[in-house]
Design an enzyme around this catalytic site. Structure first.
Site, PDB file in Angstrom:
ATOM      1  N   CYS A  34     -24.817  19.152  16.503  1.00  0.00           N
ATOM      2  CA  CYS A  34     -24.025  20.324  16.141  1.00  0.00           C
ATOM      3  C   CYS A  34     -24.919  21.486  15.716  1.00  0.00           C
ATOM      4  O   CYS A  34     -25.991  21.291  15.155  1.00  0.00           O
ATOM      5  CB  CYS A  34     -23.115  19.996  14.969  1.00  0.00           C
ATOM      6  N   ARG A  59     -29.435  22.579  21.563  1.00  0.00           N
ATOM      7  CA  ARG A  59     -29.308  21.390  20.727  1.00  0.00           C
ATOM      8  C   ARG A  59     -28.366  20.361  21.350  1.00  0.00           C
ATOM      9  O   ARG A  59     -28.347  19.220  20.929  1.00  0.00           O
ATOM     10  CB  ARG A  59     -28.780  21.782  19.342  1.00  0.00           C
ATOM     11  N   TRP A  97     -21.052  18.292  18.623  1.00  0.00           N
ATOM     12  CA  TRP A  97     -21.467  17.111  19.390  1.00  0.00           C
ATOM     13  C   TRP A  97     -20.711  15.958  18.753  1.00  0.00           C
ATOM     14  O   TRP A  97     -21.018  15.552  17.638  1.00  0.00           O
ATOM     15  CB  TRP A  97     -22.975  16.948  19.277  1.00  0.00           C
ATOM     16  N   ASN A 124     -22.031  20.176  10.126  1.00  0.00           N
ATOM     17  CA  ASN A 124     -22.948  19.364  10.921  1.00  0.00           C
ATOM     18  C   ASN A 124     -23.272  18.134  10.075  1.00  0.00           C
ATOM     19  O   ASN A 124     -23.629  18.269   8.909  1.00  0.00           O
ATOM     20  CB  ASN A 124     -24.209  20.199  11.206  1.00  0.00           C
ATOM     21  N   GLY A 125     -23.121  16.938  10.666  1.00  0.00           N
ATOM     22  CA  GLY A 125     -23.420  15.720   9.910  1.00  0.00           C
ATOM     23  C   GLY A 125     -22.250  14.747   9.969  1.00  0.00           C
ATOM     24  O   GLY A 125     -21.337  14.917  10.785  1.00  0.00           O
ATOM     25  N   GLU A 139     -43.226   6.878  29.085  1.00  0.00           N
ATOM     26  CA  GLU A 139     -42.795   8.269  28.984  1.00  0.00           C
ATOM     27  C   GLU A 139     -42.330   8.789  30.348  1.00  0.00           C
ATOM     28  O   GLU A 139     -41.357   9.540  30.432  1.00  0.00           O
ATOM     29  CB  GLU A 139     -43.945   9.115  28.394  1.00  0.00           C
ATOM     30  N   LYS A 169     -38.614  10.245  30.961  1.00  0.00           N
ATOM     31  CA  LYS A 169     -38.382  11.602  31.480  1.00  0.00           C
ATOM     32  C   LYS A 169     -37.474  11.543  32.701  1.00  0.00           C
ATOM     33  O   LYS A 169     -36.520  12.305  32.820  1.00  0.00           O
ATOM     34  CB  LYS A 169     -39.697  12.296  31.894  1.00  0.00           C
ATOM     35  N   GLU A 225     -33.781  10.384  31.793  1.00  0.00           N
ATOM     36  CA  GLU A 225     -32.962  11.245  30.926  1.00  0.00           C
ATOM     37  C   GLU A 225     -32.516  12.534  31.615  1.00  0.00           C
ATOM     38  O   GLU A 225     -31.497  13.101  31.267  1.00  0.00           O
ATOM     39  CB  GLU A 225     -33.657  11.553  29.604  1.00  0.00           C
ATOM     40  N   HIS A 248     -43.615 -11.650  35.271  1.00  0.00           N
ATOM     41  CA  HIS A 248     -42.824 -12.476  34.343  1.00  0.00           C
ATOM     42  C   HIS A 248     -41.332 -12.140  34.422  1.00  0.00           C
ATOM     43  O   HIS A 248     -40.576 -12.462  33.519  1.00  0.00           O
ATOM     44  CB  HIS A 248     -43.349 -12.303  32.917  1.00  0.00           C
ATOM     45  N   LYS A 278     -31.109  17.790  21.368  1.00  0.00           N
ATOM     46  CA  LYS A 278     -32.513  18.089  21.059  1.00  0.00           C
ATOM     47  C   LYS A 278     -32.909  17.536  19.695  1.00  0.00           C
ATOM     48  O   LYS A 278     -34.036  17.147  19.479  1.00  0.00           O
ATOM     49  CB  LYS A 278     -32.705  19.612  21.082  1.00  0.00           C
TER      50      LYS A 278
HETATM   51  C1  F6R Z   1     -37.084  12.779  25.154  1.00  0.00           C
HETATM   52  C2  F6R Z   1     -36.907  13.281  23.805  1.00  0.00           C
HETATM   53  C3  F6R Z   1     -36.443  12.334  22.762  1.00  0.00           C
HETATM   54  C4  F6R Z   1     -37.108  12.653  21.414  1.00  0.00           C
HETATM   55  C5  F6R Z   1     -36.504  11.799  20.297  1.00  0.00           C
HETATM   56  C6  F6R Z   1     -37.201  12.041  18.977  1.00  0.00           C
HETATM   57  O1  F6R Z   1     -37.529  13.778  26.016  1.00  0.00           O
HETATM   58  O2  F6R Z   1     -37.096  14.433  23.546  1.00  0.00           O
HETATM   59  O3  F6R Z   1     -36.670  11.002  23.119  1.00  0.00           O
HETATM   60  O4  F6R Z   1     -38.473  12.433  21.535  1.00  0.00           O
HETATM   61  O5  F6R Z   1     -35.142  12.081  20.171  1.00  0.00           O
HETATM   62  O6  F6R Z   1     -37.130  13.375  18.611  1.00  0.00           O
HETATM   63  P1  F6R Z   1     -38.076  14.002  17.520  1.00  0.00           P
HETATM   64  O7  F6R Z   1     -39.461  14.002  18.068  1.00  0.00           O
HETATM   65  O8  F6R Z   1     -37.547  15.373  17.301  1.00  0.00           O
HETATM   66  O9  F6R Z   1     -37.961  13.133  16.309  1.00  0.00           O
END
Ligand code: F6R
Length: 601
Positions: free
Chosen positions: A2, A27, A72, A98-99, A474, A478, A481, A497, A596
């Site tokens: 949010c 966000r 959200w 928010n929360g 990673e 990427k 997602e 395995h 985000k």
């Molecule tokens: C993937 C991504 C997420 C964040 C995760 C932690 O591209 O961005 O996996 O890495 O939500 O976020 P932070 O680093 O803000 O704690």
């Protein structure tokens, strides 16, 4: 997650409030809404979906006060009714939140017994009614009383129809920032909507309540005692948060990586070697155990640190995802250092992990990109990664800068412990020159043809070994997602395995295969995959002709010291995922179901 924006001051157009809200789009959200006062009445417009839908719905009117919100969903489905703002029974009090309020069921029961009628399924609406319950003509006092009854996390902004010159805000567990501009006071979930008005901001602390009125803000604790909070100066300008001609923020941010690395290195390179001033207060020499805690991409950066440092020192290093860490019994002693990595500095699980280990007496070093974020304020020391704002939801330049800062941190620890050798010296020299190497990689990375070919697959297996295994993790994260391809990652030696059973011509393999110390091992794993007729794309170092005979597609990066491949290969896996997502017609900046900043557990 949010997003909240609130404005109070001289007359402004409602569109401005919506434009400010738009700055928080990154966000992630499912619905949006605004409330403002006109002729003594609160007007609310809400909608499911994008802020542009909200823009189409609002009337061209002016107000002196307004609150806006991107939601959200956590309690109640995403729809127009559950979207914020919410009001009390009289319709005179409006709130955005928010929360998560953990005791909202009990509170709702109590309020219902007192005759309150609810319209939505949200926990937020309970707060509006609770404030109404306690309102005796002073909005601040009613908010103060109400928040003292809330359990859980909240950042709220509240307005009242009878006070068009007033906003009351409160925070516990979710971020809220205040700015004082010439003609208005503005509050928001982060600085992005504020910097166009002012670069001097105040971050509300846990339990703070703020009153915004007559061009001034007053902050108190939950007992009503006045507090003075530090004013932070933010260096980012608005242009830094725009797309600058790129199709998406994500690609723009990948191309910003060389400058981002430069910013991470500034002031941290001395004649003696890597030096992080921030760490001066910590007795690094006697550290015997390091525990790293993080989520998602930040967790992958933490794994690189582990492989890097344990290669040179007998330090016991443990890495855990925060959502697991916080529920384990973590053994801390005075020789344990905890490193919490979070680009946003607001991730709920990482924050809670910090709180838990701090209670046990651990020293916590935070690595974050967001000045003044909650994790940075609650940790003992913060090493900022200085990547600049990252708007794309998928972490790119912040991942690169996390790696840079973690390499510096690792080298710093090793140097202080008296561990330094030629290999580390080569690593350090490479790190210093890495912006140049990144420019070279980004200039020569012509992988559109590969991406266009691979975009048609529904599955992907990423493999790597040793320090290159986190790159596989990673890369898969990427890809999945943002392109919604089922991508999975394994340490290559694990294939036989179980996961090798998946491989066939419909299931390609992406191998992270530089000619480092485990090269022959991963080459065997590539051969095993090939024998299952899987198509192979690999990334390796320049000059490696060996793989040409085995793999179907080969991507080169400059030759680097073994330890440094996770860094120099990052743009490759990011770009590959970006191109495929874009070619599949998805918006890589706003992947579905993701946010985000993950401020709920
Ligand atoms: C993937 C991504 C997420 C964040 C995760 C932690 O591209 O961005 O996996 O890495 O939500 O976020 P932070 O680093 O803000 O704690």
């Amino acid at each position: 997650m949010c997003g909240i924006v609130g404005i109070v001051g001289t007359e402004f157009k409602i569109d401005e409030l919506v434009d400010d809200l738009q700055k928080l789009e990154y966000r992630g959200y499912d619905s949006a809404g605004i409330a403002y006062v006109q002729n003594g009445i609160i007007h609310i417009t809400k909608t499911l979906g994008r802020i542009k839908n909200l823009k189409e719905k609002i009337k061209p009117v002016n107000s002196y006060v307004g609150i806006a919100h991107t939601r959200w969903a956590t309690h109640g489905a995403p729809n127009d009714i559950n979207a914020h703002p919410h009001t009390d029974c009289t319709g005179k009090i409006a709130i955005v939140h928010n929360g998560i309020i953990e005791n909202y069921v009990e509170l709702k029961e109590f309020l219902k017994e007192n005759g309150h009628k609810f319209k939505s399924d949200t926990d937020t609406e309970v707060i509006a009614h609770l404030i109404e319950e306690y309102f005796e003509g002073d909005l601040y006092k009613a908010v103060l009383k109400a928040v003292n009854e809330l359990k859980g996390a909240y950042a709220i902004a509240v307005m009242h129809a009878d006070f068009p010159d007033l906003l009351v805000a409160a925070r516990k567990g979710s971020p809220l920032v205040l700015g004082k501009a010439k003609d208005r006071l503005i509050l928001a979930s982060d600085v992005t909507p504020i910097i166009k008005y002012t670069k001097d901001v105040v971050f509300l602390e846990e339990g703070d309540i703020a009153v915004l009125k007559d061009g001034e803000y007053k902050i108190t604790d939950s007992n009503g005692n006045i507090l003075i909070r530090k004013v932070y100066h933010i260096e980012w300008d608005e242009a830094a948060a725009e797309k600058s001609g790129y199709k998406h923020f994500m690609i723009k941010e990948i191309f910003e990586e060389p400058e981002a690395i430069e910013s991470a290195l500034v002031g941290r390179i001395t004649k003696e070697g890597p030096s992080l001033n921030e760490l001066k207060e910590i007795d690094l020499e006697n550290i015997e155990k390091i525990k790293l805690v993080a989520c998602g991409t930040s967790y992958h950066a933490a794994l690189v640190f582990k492989y890097f440092v344990e290669k040179y020192a007998d330090i016991d290093i443990e890495v855990d995802v925060a959502s697991e860490f916080r529920y384990r019994n973590i053994n801390i002693d005075d020789r344990t250092l905890v490193i919490a990595i979070s680009q946003s500095g607001e991730t709920a699980d990482t924050l809670e992990s910090v709180r838990i280990v701090k209670k046990k007496g651990a020293k916590v070093v935070a690595i974050s990109n967001v000045v003044g974020s909650t994790i940075t304020r609650e940790s003992d020391i913060t090493v900022y990664m200085n990547a600049g704002p990252e708007i794309g939801v998928a972490a790119t330049k912040t991942y690169v800068n996390q790696l840079v800062v973690l390499y510096l941190l690792g080298m710093n620890i090793l140097r202080i412990k008296g561990i330094w050798n030629n290999e580390l010296n080569r690593d350090f020299e490479f790190l210093k020159s890495s912006p140049g190497f990144f420019r070279e990689v980004l200039q020569n990375l012509n992988i559109e043809d590969f991406a266009s070919y691979y975009k048609n697959y529904n599955h992907f297996m990423y493999i790597g070994r040793g320090i290159n295994y986190p790159t596989a993790l990673e890369g898969a994260l990427k890809l999945k997602e943002i392109s919604y391809i089922n991508a999975t990652a394994y340490p290559a030696g694990e294939l036989k395995h179980g996961p090798i059973a998946l491989l066939d011509p419909t299931f390609p393999v992406f191998a992270i295969a530089p000619q480092g110390y485990l090269y022959e091992k991963i080459k065997s794993n590539i051969e095993e995959s090939k024998a299952r007729r899987a198509r192979i794309v690999a990334v390796t170092n320049e000059g490696n002709k060996d793989l040409l005979k085995i793999v179907d597609d080969l991507i080169y990066v400059p030759k680097a010291p073994d330890d440094m491949y996770p860094l120099i290969m990052s743009p490759v896996i990011q770009m590959f995922a970006y191109l495929i997502a874009d070619m599949r017609g998805y918006d890589p900046d706003k992947p579905r179901n993701l946010a985000k900043s993950v401020t709920v557990e």
